[in-house]
Design a protein around this motif. Structure first.
Motif, PDB file in Angstrom:
ATOM      1  N   TYR A 140       0.829  -1.215   0.000  1.00 15.03           N
ATOM      2  CA  TYR A 140       0.000   0.000   0.000  1.00 15.03           C
ATOM      3  C   TYR A 140       0.858   1.257   0.000  1.00 15.03           C
ATOM      4  O   TYR A 140       0.497   2.267  -0.586  1.00 15.03           O
ATOM      5  CB  TYR A 140      -0.918   0.036   1.235  1.00 15.03           C
ATOM      6  CG  TYR A 140      -1.991  -1.013   1.196  1.00 15.03           C
ATOM      7  CD1 TYR A 140      -3.251  -0.710   0.681  1.00 15.03           C
ATOM      8  CD2 TYR A 140      -1.745  -2.312   1.655  1.00 15.03           C
ATOM      9  CE1 TYR A 140      -4.244  -1.677   0.629  1.00 15.03           C
ATOM     10  CE2 TYR A 140      -2.733  -3.280   1.607  1.00 15.03           C
ATOM     11  CZ  TYR A 140      -3.981  -2.960   1.099  1.00 15.03           C
ATOM     12  OH  TYR A 140      -4.968  -3.916   1.046  1.00 15.03           O
ATOM     13  N   ALA A 141       2.016   1.185   0.684  1.00 17.64           N
ATOM     14  CA  ALA A 141       2.821   2.394   0.894  1.00 17.64           C
ATOM     15  C   ALA A 141       3.651   2.778  -0.323  1.00 17.64           C
ATOM     16  O   ALA A 141       4.262   3.849  -0.347  1.00 17.64           O
ATOM     17  CB  ALA A 141       3.727   2.189   2.110  1.00 17.64           C
TER      18      ALA A 141
ATOM     19  N   VAL B 169       2.571   4.792   8.342  1.00 15.66           N
ATOM     20  CA  VAL B 169       1.732   4.675   7.154  1.00 15.66           C
ATOM     21  C   VAL B 169       0.324   4.404   7.662  1.00 15.66           C
ATOM     22  O   VAL B 169       0.131   3.567   8.547  1.00 15.66           O
ATOM     23  CB  VAL B 169       2.185   3.489   6.275  1.00 15.66           C
ATOM     24  CG1 VAL B 169       1.209   3.280   5.128  1.00 15.66           C
ATOM     25  CG2 VAL B 169       3.581   3.732   5.747  1.00 15.66           C
TER      26      VAL B 169
ATOM     27  N   TYR C  26      -3.619   3.626   6.230  1.00 11.94           N
ATOM     28  CA  TYR C  26      -4.468   3.389   5.054  1.00 11.94           C
ATOM     29  C   TYR C  26      -5.722   2.603   5.429  1.00 11.94           C
ATOM     30  O   TYR C  26      -5.828   2.043   6.524  1.00 11.94           O
ATOM     31  CB  TYR C  26      -3.679   2.698   3.933  1.00 11.94           C
ATOM     32  CG  TYR C  26      -3.099   1.346   4.296  1.00 11.94           C
ATOM     33  CD1 TYR C  26      -1.865   1.237   4.923  1.00 11.94           C
ATOM     34  CD2 TYR C  26      -3.793   0.161   4.001  1.00 11.94           C
ATOM     35  CE1 TYR C  26      -1.321   0.003   5.255  1.00 11.94           C
ATOM     36  CE2 TYR C  26      -3.264  -1.076   4.323  1.00 11.94           C
ATOM     37  CZ  TYR C  26      -2.026  -1.148   4.956  1.00 11.94           C
ATOM     38  OH  TYR C  26      -1.500  -2.372   5.293  1.00 11.94           O
TER      39      TYR C  26
ATOM     40  N   ASP D 275      -9.569   5.708  -0.604  1.00  7.64           N
ATOM     41  CA  ASP D 275      -8.161   5.473  -0.949  1.00  7.64           C
ATOM     42  C   ASP D 275      -7.206   6.257  -0.048  1.00  7.64           C
ATOM     43  O   ASP D 275      -6.118   6.645  -0.458  1.00  7.64           O
ATOM     44  CB  ASP D 275      -7.906   5.779  -2.422  1.00  7.64           C
ATOM     45  CG  ASP D 275      -8.473   7.126  -2.803  1.00  7.64           C
ATOM     46  OD1 ASP D 275      -8.934   7.842  -1.890  1.00  7.64           O
ATOM     47  OD2 ASP D 275      -8.451   7.455  -4.005  1.00  7.64           O
TER      48      ASP D 275
ATOM     49  N   LEU E 280      -4.335   7.319   2.096  1.00  7.17           N
ATOM     50  CA  LEU E 280      -2.983   6.808   2.307  1.00  7.17           C
ATOM     51  C   LEU E 280      -2.154   7.963   2.841  1.00  7.17           C
ATOM     52  O   LEU E 280      -1.932   8.952   2.146  1.00  7.17           O
ATOM     53  CB  LEU E 280      -2.380   6.292   0.998  1.00  7.17           C
ATOM     54  CG  LEU E 280      -0.910   5.888   1.081  1.00  7.17           C
ATOM     55  CD1 LEU E 280      -0.712   4.706   2.020  1.00  7.17           C
ATOM     56  CD2 LEU E 280      -0.359   5.556  -0.315  1.00  7.17           C
TER      57      LEU E 280
ATOM     58  N   CYS F  23       1.480   8.849   4.455  1.00  7.27           N
ATOM     59  CA  CYS F  23       2.837   8.357   4.710  1.00  7.27           C
ATOM     60  C   CYS F  23       3.653   9.515   5.239  1.00  7.27           C
ATOM     61  O   CYS F  23       3.762  10.543   4.574  1.00  7.27           O
ATOM     62  CB  CYS F  23       3.487   7.887   3.416  1.00  7.27           C
ATOM     63  SG  CYS F  23       2.596   6.572   2.591  1.00  7.27           S
TER      64      CYS F  23
END
Ligand code: GCW
Length: 672
Positions: free
Chosen positions: A79-80, A91, A93, A130, A132, A134
């Protein structure tokens, strides 16, 4: 114990609970460390406070509807993308198929930071499928310095008394934990809990008299990913033993520190290290014995190195017994003169802590030239979150724009040597560097005296985590997590965002600094320090005002900068105008880039400053009824005090310069 509120962790209840949140009924976390336990608790607190949902901890075989806290692995990497979190990064998500939210890091501390970040995100932006996020912190050491005294008062404290000490006793209660939560929620990882001016009693913090209680605070901090540090007295061997000196090269002195340090680590194995104010404003230090600051700092550094500790050594060293008649001695030069020549001589666990400007936390100063003078030394940048010279948490002064200017300043030690690149370790590849802030907290119920001063504490920490954030983003974020109503958020944002500029307008002009009441440092007194020993002069006469710091005619300070700054500051035409009077004695009829004369600029900005406070007050009045009455009233009360203060500044400064110069305001406004 004073009542306390929760600042930006006072999660407001959401009006609508989103579908994806309704599906969540558990939190999963494999680790059982203290930090992980706290991360789990934070998930439970936030879910309950924000959404009214009670959730439980489940074992890791539960497959859906969980917030999963974990150590980052290959699965998360999918994912990252190209990002990998470090020990304090994360991270975050969302996996739609099973409605799980994942928070992953290389360590439990990073997971905890990620949890705080997750809920901030949900409050401010909500969640997209979606999602995400980071992020790794950009600055390795993100430190808070307390100037708390064991008597219970706080040096330059404007929010009540200390919550660490009362009447020479250490306080450990619910507030200690709440404080650790607040600091951890914005990524602070290091805290010194006592004043850099270490009096006789605080010297004993490193002895058995207090160590077991210091350990308890340290344990609470550790469980939120924070290390505890102490300010120490360089003369501790003299204060606490029969040794009659504190010469860093004296074997007895070294042996004394070895024993004391071994004992500290016996009690507190995770102790962070020492912060030292030496040879500064009357504090003891190596100069007394003809030793350099490198010799002083290195002695302590060698002693503490085997335990992994660090020595943070302050560069606030200057002659505070100046003669105002002497125009050559320049306090601004002192930091560089005392430390630049020692570059490369420090042990690798010594960090030099440098105030952002060469003087002392004024509303406008150039960046200290020492940042561009040290290339082989670890550096901490020191900011003052406490508003000593910037309104004392009565006047609103959002300091993030000023801090951004400092972080973005290119020292030109190399092409890329901005202050932020230096203190993040990017420039010289060192891991031991960072930012320290003198905090603005106390035991007032709202922690920071003025409610809006919390934006400075919050903003300081956010900038340490990510110096690329803008002042606007930080102010919006803080307003959004602190207040629920949209109009309140908007008006509070508008009130604070330019408040540094407003404060500058009604106080000392164009980088000259001070003009405050001696000792208290609040309120106007143009000549308050003019004939004093502290080296802080404006040199106003009937023709003009300003310090000449040029090489050609003045103190030669401009030469401490790398080019092109040295030449830019040397010449009036190329000196950034906001710093004009810091570098040049300037005549009242000198014409600025706006086309205004200097004297007219002084008059205009002072009147404008007062007008702007009136606009702020009107904006606050609009939110009456939309915030808790108690909060409304206490902010309103401070705003009126600010208006009084600003008016006083305006009238005194304008009158002073009118009387000095004999030049009238061209707009004919009242000057007394
Ligand atoms: O500006 C001065 C403050 C002192 C402070 C000192 C310092 C802790 O007025 O109160 O002492 O700076 O930074 O050491």
């Amino acid at each position: 114990m004073n009542e306390f509120e929760k600042c930006w962790l006072n999660y407001n209840r959401a009006d609508i609970v989103p579908e994806y949140i309704k599906q969540i009924d558990t939190v999963i976390c494999e680790s059982n460390s203290h930090i992980a336990e706290n991360a789990v608790n934070e998930v439970c607190i936030a879910m309950k406070d924000i959404y009214g949902i009670e959730i439980n901890r489940a074992s890791s075989d539960k497959t859906n509807g969980s917030i999963i806290l974990k150590i980052f692995d290959e699965n998360d990497q999918k994912y990252a993308g190209t990002f990998t979190p470090d020990k304090e990064g994360y991270v975050i998500y969302f996996v739609k198929e099973n409605n799980n939210i994942i928070v992953a890091s290389a360590s439990d501390a990073g997971v905890l930071y990620g949890v705080f970040r997750l809920f901030r995100e949900l409050i401010i932006h909500g969640m997209s499928e979606d999602m995400l996020i980071c992020e790794n912190p950009q600055i390795p050491f993100r430190m808070i310095n307390h100037w708390d005294n064991m008597a219970g008062d706080i040096e330059r404290g404007y929010s009540g008394n200390s919550f660490f000490y009362d009447d020479y006793k250490i306080i450990i209660d619910d507030r200690t934990k709440m404080y650790a939560r607040l600091m951890s929620s914005v990524g602070i990882n290091a805290i010194t809990i006592n004043n850099v001016n270490v009096h006789k009693i605080e010297t004993e913090l490193i002895t058995d008299t207090y160590l077991s209680e210091v350990k308890q605070i340290s344990d609470i901090f550790n469980s939120y990913g924070i290390k505890l540090y102490l300010s120490i007295n360089f003369a501790a061997p003299m204060e606490l033993s029969d040794i009659d000196n504190c010469d860093p090269l004296n074997e007895d002195v070294v042996a004394w520190w070895e024993k004391a340090t071994a004992h500290i680590y016996e009690i507190i194995p995770n102790f962070g290290g020492f912060l030292v104010k030496a040879d500064s404003e009357g504090r003891p230090g190596p100069f007394t014995y003809g030793r350099t600051h490198a010799e002083g700092a290195n002695m302590l550094a060698r002693v503490i190195k085997p335990y992994g500790g660090i020595v943070v050594w302050r560069c606030f060293v200057y002659n505070c017994r100046q003669d105002w008649r002497d125009r050559k001695t320049d306090r601004a030069r002192a930091g560089y003169d005392n430390f630049a020549g020692l570059d490369g001589q420090f042990e690798d666990n010594v960090i030099l802590q440098i105030k952002n400007g060469p003087m002392d936390f004024q509303i406008r100063e150039p960046v200290s030239p020492l940042f561009g003078g040290l290339k082989a030394t670890n550096i901490f940048l020191e900011f003052q979150i406490a508003q000593e010279y910037t309104g004392q948490q009565i006047d609103i002064c959002y300091l993030v724009p000023m801090w951004k200017e400092v972080l973005d300043f290119n020292t030109y030690a190399t092409e890329t040597a901005t202050v932020k690149n230096i203190v993040s370790g990017k420039e010289y590849g060192n891991a031991v560097c960072g930012i320290a802030g003198v905090t603005n907290t106390g035991n007032d119920s709202n922690w920071t005296g003025h409610d809006f001063s919390a934006a400075n504490l919050y903003g300081f920490a956010r900038l340490c985590f990510n110096p690329e954030l803008s002042s606007e983003e930080i102010a919006k974020e803080w307003a959004a997590i602190t207040y629920k109503d949209d109009l309140v958020r908007k008006n509070v944002y508008e009130i604070i965002i330019d408040s540094r500029s407003t404060y500058e307008k009604y106080t000392s002009p164009l980088g000259i600094g001070w003009m405050v009441n001696p000792n208290s440092h609040y309120g106007p007194f143009v000549d308050g320090y003019e004939y004093d020993r502290w080296g802080t002069y404006h040199r106003a006469d009937r023709n003009g005002i300003g310090q000449d710091r040029t090489v050609k005619y003045g103190t030669g300070y401009t030469a401490q900068y790398n080019e092109p700054w040295a030449t830019r500051y040397e010449n009036v035409e190329t000196t950034p105008e906001e710093l004009l009077l810091f570098f040049h004695y300037t005549k009242y009829d000198y014409v600025l880039s706006t086309g205004k004369t200097l004297i007219q600029h002084i008059y205009d900005t002072h009147f404008e400053g007062v007008d702007e406070i009136n606009v702020m007050i009107d904006k606050w009045k609009e939110v009456k009824g939309l915030v808790d009455d108690k909060i409304y009233e206490r902010v309103y009360e401070r705003m009126n005090r600010q208006l009084y203060n600003a008016t006083e500044w305006c009238d005194r400064v304008n009158t002073y310069f009118y009387r000095m110069s004999g030049i009238s305001d061209e707009k004919g406004r009242t000057i007394y």
